[in-house]
Design a protein around this motif. Sequence first.
Motif, PDB file in Angstrom:
ATOM      1  N   ASP A  70       0.815  -1.214   0.000  1.00 36.02           N
ATOM      2  CA  ASP A  70       0.000   0.000   0.000  1.00 36.02           C
ATOM      3  C   ASP A  70       0.847   1.261   0.000  1.00 36.02           C
ATOM      4  O   ASP A  70       0.338   2.368   0.190  1.00 36.02           O
ATOM      5  CB  ASP A  70      -0.949   0.010   1.198  1.00 36.02           C
ATOM      6  N   THR A  72       3.453   2.067   2.038  1.00 30.35           N
ATOM      7  CA  THR A  72       3.949   2.511   3.342  1.00 30.35           C
ATOM      8  C   THR A  72       5.368   2.012   3.578  1.00 30.35           C
ATOM      9  O   THR A  72       5.635   0.820   3.458  1.00 30.35           O
ATOM     10  CB  THR A  72       3.034   2.006   4.468  1.00 30.35           C
ATOM     11  N   HIS A 236      -2.168  13.047  -7.147  1.00 30.80           N
ATOM     12  CA  HIS A 236      -3.174  11.979  -7.245  1.00 30.80           C
ATOM     13  C   HIS A 236      -2.818  11.018  -8.369  1.00 30.80           C
ATOM     14  O   HIS A 236      -2.901   9.789  -8.219  1.00 30.80           O
ATOM     15  CB  HIS A 236      -4.555  12.591  -7.473  1.00 30.80           C
ATOM     16  N   VAL A 239       0.261   8.971  -7.253  1.00 29.24           N
ATOM     17  CA  VAL A 239      -0.068   7.963  -6.247  1.00 29.24           C
ATOM     18  C   VAL A 239      -0.705   6.748  -6.903  1.00 29.24           C
ATOM     19  O   VAL A 239      -0.348   5.598  -6.605  1.00 29.24           O
ATOM     20  CB  VAL A 239      -1.000   8.566  -5.178  1.00 29.24           C
ATOM     21  N   GLU A 240      -1.649   6.969  -7.797  1.00 31.62           N
ATOM     22  CA  GLU A 240      -2.283   5.848  -8.500  1.00 31.62           C
ATOM     23  C   GLU A 240      -1.248   5.025  -9.257  1.00 31.62           C
ATOM     24  O   GLU A 240      -1.267   3.790  -9.217  1.00 31.62           O
ATOM     25  CB  GLU A 240      -3.356   6.372  -9.456  1.00 31.62           C
ATOM     26  N   GLY A 279      -2.959  11.119  -1.197  1.00 32.97           N
ATOM     27  CA  GLY A 279      -2.490   9.797  -0.800  1.00 32.97           C
ATOM     28  C   GLY A 279      -0.988   9.636  -0.722  1.00 32.97           C
ATOM     29  O   GLY A 279      -0.508   8.502  -0.606  1.00 32.97           O
ATOM     30  N   LYS A 281       2.627   9.099   0.613  1.00 37.37           N
ATOM     31  CA  LYS A 281       3.096   8.385   1.795  1.00 37.37           C
ATOM     32  C   LYS A 281       4.410   8.951   2.333  1.00 37.37           C
ATOM     33  O   LYS A 281       5.124   8.289   3.087  1.00 37.37           O
ATOM     34  CB  LYS A 281       3.274   6.909   1.474  1.00 37.37           C
ATOM     35  N   LEU A 319      -2.435   8.609   8.499  1.00 36.91           N
ATOM     36  CA  LEU A 319      -2.100   8.632   7.073  1.00 36.91           C
ATOM     37  C   LEU A 319      -1.473   7.320   6.627  1.00 36.91           C
ATOM     38  O   LEU A 319      -1.639   6.886   5.485  1.00 36.91           O
ATOM     39  CB  LEU A 319      -1.143   9.788   6.775  1.00 36.91           C
ATOM     40  N   GLU A 323      -7.631   5.304   7.561  1.00 40.48           N
ATOM     41  CA  GLU A 323      -8.519   5.314   6.395  1.00 40.48           C
ATOM     42  C   GLU A 323      -8.771   6.759   5.978  1.00 40.48           C
ATOM     43  O   GLU A 323      -9.182   7.584   6.788  1.00 40.48           O
ATOM     44  CB  GLU A 323      -9.848   4.636   6.750  1.00 40.48           C
ATOM     45  N   LEU A 324      -8.517   7.054   4.712  1.00 39.32           N
ATOM     46  CA  LEU A 324      -8.732   8.386   4.157  1.00 39.32           C
ATOM     47  C   LEU A 324      -9.960   8.341   3.261  1.00 39.32           C
ATOM     48  O   LEU A 324      -9.953   7.700   2.215  1.00 39.32           O
ATOM     49  CB  LEU A 324      -7.507   8.842   3.363  1.00 39.32           C
ATOM     50  N   LEU A 342     -10.286  11.670   7.755  1.00 38.39           N
ATOM     51  CA  LEU A 342      -9.184  10.773   8.062  1.00 38.39           C
ATOM     52  C   LEU A 342      -9.440  10.154   9.432  1.00 38.39           C
ATOM     53  O   LEU A 342      -9.624  10.874  10.419  1.00 38.39           O
ATOM     54  CB  LEU A 342      -7.868  11.563   8.074  1.00 38.39           C
TER      55      LEU A 342
END
Length: 412
Positions: A70, A72, A236, A239-240, A279, A281, A319, A323-324, A342
Amino acid sequence: MLVPYSPEMSLLFRHAAPARLPVLASLLIAGLSSCQMLQPAATDPGGTALLAPDTQLQEAAATTITHRADGTVLVNGHSFFPFGFYHVSWAWQGTPQRRAQDIQRLAQSGFNLIVTEPVDDQDSASFAGVLDQAQQAGIFVIPYGLSPETQQSIGHHPALLGFKVADDVTTPLAAQQAAGRSEQLRALNPEKLTYLSLAVGQEKPDPALFRTADLIGNQSYPIGNDDISVTYRTMHSAVESALAQGRVPIANLQSSFWGTAKPTPDEVRNMTYQALLAGAKGVVYYAYRATESDLDGEPFLWRGFQQLSQEVAQLSPLLLDGELLPLSHEADITQAPLTAYLRGRDASSQEQGYLIAVNTNRRQTQTVQLQLPETPTRWDTVGSVITATLEHSGEAVTGTLAPLQVTVVRMR
């Protein structure tokens, strides 16, 4: 024999700054729930837990740096939010002594990462000493511009988060070269990560660019060039793309003069929250020190960064492991606020929830009208407030945001 360090050195080995410069790009062509966040180890005078100095790093004999699917980062299995600065150590007659002072200042202000490079050949050969300084200060390092011999000798140092392999990558050929460099470093140091920064447009870039390293930074330097709202769209998209390739999305954000202006504290805070709601990290700013920047001489801007470091430290557990929930889906965020909820557990494992609302418009006040996913049990504003306020009645929230205002409300 190493050649003297200069901005013209191969970008696969070092580069002075992440930037959107075509000429630099051309030079390049030739178990989730079981993981707990790495505990903040310091507290500011107001009682906010900071991300640095990290006492666990200061006491560590070794660190293994990995990352989850994910996006992180994990330090010895614990969630970690990279939050720091580029530091172009040789810029404007830079010295190792000046860098050591800056490392201390960054750590004491709550920043847990510095991306830096040697001042000269002698500094490169003794770079293990820089990592010793960083560990004592409680801050991690991502170096670049080191010889292969030095890279090998420092590969197991606890303060080493990973190696930077390239900057301003824009083309598949440059990405292919950087990926090869990344694989060499990962084979040599499998317990550390590799990092690469992109200089891409606002549209979704080539997926090949996101296969080049473990940590993928994406740049947004809109102050003096573009509308500030470009940060959310750019991040965005990045991140995707990063998560689709199992990589860590890092926001490279502007903290210095670029184009025709330098950012204000409100602009830095606005860009940062855009990236967080997209999103990202981790966040790395360009730059604490560079040819365009010296935050030692920017006390007003630096105070804004210090306040922001407290806010990010407060939100980072959620974060990373929370959950965002987006609350707004407008195509044009310059006409309506960017909002999200958040929720998750903080560093002390207490359930928390935050409403975040961002006005990316420089000139217009925006109206907030939304429904929360749950009823607030408290209503405490986090950080600075400009002028306008938000109110709630049950799960309904109304109010206004002044131009560029960011409002963060702790709700439970």
